[in-house]
Design an enzyme around this catalytic site. Structure first.
Site, PDB file in Angstrom:
ATOM      1  N   HIS A  71       0.727  -1.145  -0.016  1.00 58.46           N
ATOM      2  CA  HIS A  71      -0.107  -0.167  -0.017  1.00 58.46           C
ATOM      3  C   HIS A  71       0.905   1.450  -0.006  1.00 58.46           C
ATOM      4  O   HIS A  71       1.871   1.135  -0.506  1.00 58.46           O
ATOM      5  CB  HIS A  71      -1.042  -0.023   1.230  1.00 58.46           C
ATOM      6  CG  HIS A  71      -1.921  -1.192   1.234  1.00 58.46           C
ATOM      7  ND1 HIS A  71      -2.662  -1.586   0.160  1.00 58.46           N
ATOM      8  CD2 HIS A  71      -1.798  -2.665   1.973  1.00 58.46           C
ATOM      9  CE1 HIS A  71      -3.338  -2.851   0.512  1.00 58.46           C
ATOM     10  NE2 HIS A  71      -2.495  -3.467   1.553  1.00 58.46           N
ATOM     11  N   GLU A  87      -2.625   0.537   7.668  1.00 64.80           N
ATOM     12  CA  GLU A  87      -1.756  -0.727   7.581  1.00 64.80           C
ATOM     13  C   GLU A  87      -0.461   0.033   6.943  1.00 64.80           C
ATOM     14  O   GLU A  87       0.661  -0.580   6.952  1.00 64.80           O
ATOM     15  CB  GLU A  87      -2.533  -1.692   6.524  1.00 64.80           C
ATOM     16  CG  GLU A  87      -1.278  -2.808   6.521  1.00 64.80           C
ATOM     17  CD  GLU A  87      -2.057  -3.650   5.058  1.00 64.80           C
ATOM     18  OE1 GLU A  87      -1.196  -4.364   4.608  1.00 64.80           O
ATOM     19  OE2 GLU A  87      -3.194  -3.567   4.697  1.00 64.80           O
ATOM     20  N   HIS A 152       2.993  -6.819   4.718  1.00 64.78           N
ATOM     21  CA  HIS A 152       1.570  -6.394   4.840  1.00 64.78           C
ATOM     22  C   HIS A 152       1.027  -6.633   6.411  1.00 64.78           C
ATOM     23  O   HIS A 152       1.866  -7.164   7.110  1.00 64.78           O
ATOM     24  CB  HIS A 152       0.501  -7.063   4.157  1.00 64.78           C
ATOM     25  CG  HIS A 152       0.612  -6.839   2.672  1.00 64.78           C
ATOM     26  ND1 HIS A 152      -0.095  -5.876   1.920  1.00 64.78           N
ATOM     27  CD2 HIS A 152       1.677  -6.999   1.681  1.00 64.78           C
ATOM     28  CE1 HIS A 152      -0.057  -5.674   0.735  1.00 64.78           C
ATOM     29  NE2 HIS A 152       1.269  -6.328   0.459  1.00 64.78           N
ATOM     30  N   GLU A 217       1.917 -11.433   6.242  1.00 62.31           N
ATOM     31  CA  GLU A 217       0.705 -10.622   6.931  1.00 62.31           C
ATOM     32  C   GLU A 217       1.370 -10.708   8.331  1.00 62.31           C
ATOM     33  O   GLU A 217       1.407 -11.613   9.159  1.00 62.31           O
ATOM     34  CB  GLU A 217      -0.635 -11.263   6.837  1.00 62.31           C
ATOM     35  CG  GLU A 217      -1.190 -11.414   5.397  1.00 62.31           C
ATOM     36  CD  GLU A 217      -2.122  -9.924   5.181  1.00 62.31           C
ATOM     37  OE1 GLU A 217      -1.900  -8.926   5.864  1.00 62.31           O
ATOM     38  OE2 GLU A 217      -2.447  -9.880   4.130  1.00 62.31           O
TER      39      GLU A 217
END
Length: 255
Positions: A71, A87, A152, A217
């Site tokens: 992102h 995030e 992430h 993650e």
């Protein structure tokens, strides 16, 4: 007259060898010019080929690892319940720490073969900027990367207690499972987080990259307990150390 005639004949005998010598030199020069002309026609291609081979060899001596903070910019990624933590910021912090750690290690620490002269760590972004998925893949491909690690964090709408670390690799690249499992083990050892395992997932950056690639993650922003950890610099550094340890273990096992 007789004496003059003899002198004339003597001069003819002395000039003839010189003429022959001159002719021989001229013939040699012609052969030399023809020879180098022929070589000259081939030289550009041969030099280009040699330069290309040397350039390719030079490029192939760098073991490039790409770290990809997910992102960024107007793409915030997942949000905490209060929407005060994004995030993208967690991803960048962890990736920057991991980059700093990996840059400190020597070539020997990575356990790579003699064909490698250096390890280069690249980031797809180093600040809060937007980078498209295709641009992230393009950067890795253009750099000739050997590994791609995307960082992430996660969030759930229906749970505040679910925590832990996942790692994904692409189902069409089962050989990447070894990288995912190695980094997963190192992350759990470094953080003590819940081990959610390594699994396959059809993510763009995993699907479109040609090198081994994983997507991490690091935890769940939807869990207050894990949110507190993910926003803590000490825990972010622990995550980064786990990523670095996993990468080192993986490269050391390469043949």
């Amino acid at each position: 007259m007789a004496n003059n005639s003899r002198r004339y004949r003597r001069r003819r005998r002395s000039v003839l060898p010189r003429v022959l010598l001159f002719a021989a030199i001229l013939a040699a020069l012609c052969v030399f010019v023809l020879f180098w002309s022929a070589r000259g026609e081939e030289t550009p291609d041969s030099l280009f080929s040699a330069d290309s081979e040397q350039q390719e060899k030079a490029e192939n001596t760098s073991f490039v690892i790409v770290l990809d903070p997910g992102h960024g910019g107007n793409d915030a990624g997942a949000l905490s319940a209060e929407e005060d933590v994004m995030e993208k910021d967690v991803n960048l912090a962890v990736a920057l720490y991991a980059c700093q750690l990996l840059q400190r290690y020597s070539l020997k620490d990575f356990g790579l073969g003699a064909e490698w002269e250096e390890v280069v760590i690249l980031m797809t972004r180093e600040d809060d900027s937007y980078v498209s998925l295709s641009e992230r893949v393009e950067l890795a491909e253009d750099a000739g990367a050997e590994l791609f690690v995307s960082v992430h964090a996660n969030a759930l709408e229906n749970s505040t207690t679910w925590t832990g670390i996942y790692i994904y690799y692409h189902p069409d690249k089962p050989e990447d499972a070894a990288l995912a499992q190695t980094v997963q083990q190192a992350l759990i050892a470094a953080t003590g987080a819940v081990d959610r395992g390594a699994d396959s997932g059809d993510y763009y950056v995993l699907r479109e990259t040609s090198m081994p690639a994983i997507l991490i993650e690091t935890g769940f922003l939807s869990s207050p307990a894990e949110l507190a950890l993910l926003t803590d610099s000490a825990y972010q550094q622990a995550l980064a150390q786990g990523i670095a340890n996993g990468v080192l273990a993986y490269t050391a096992a390469l043949e």
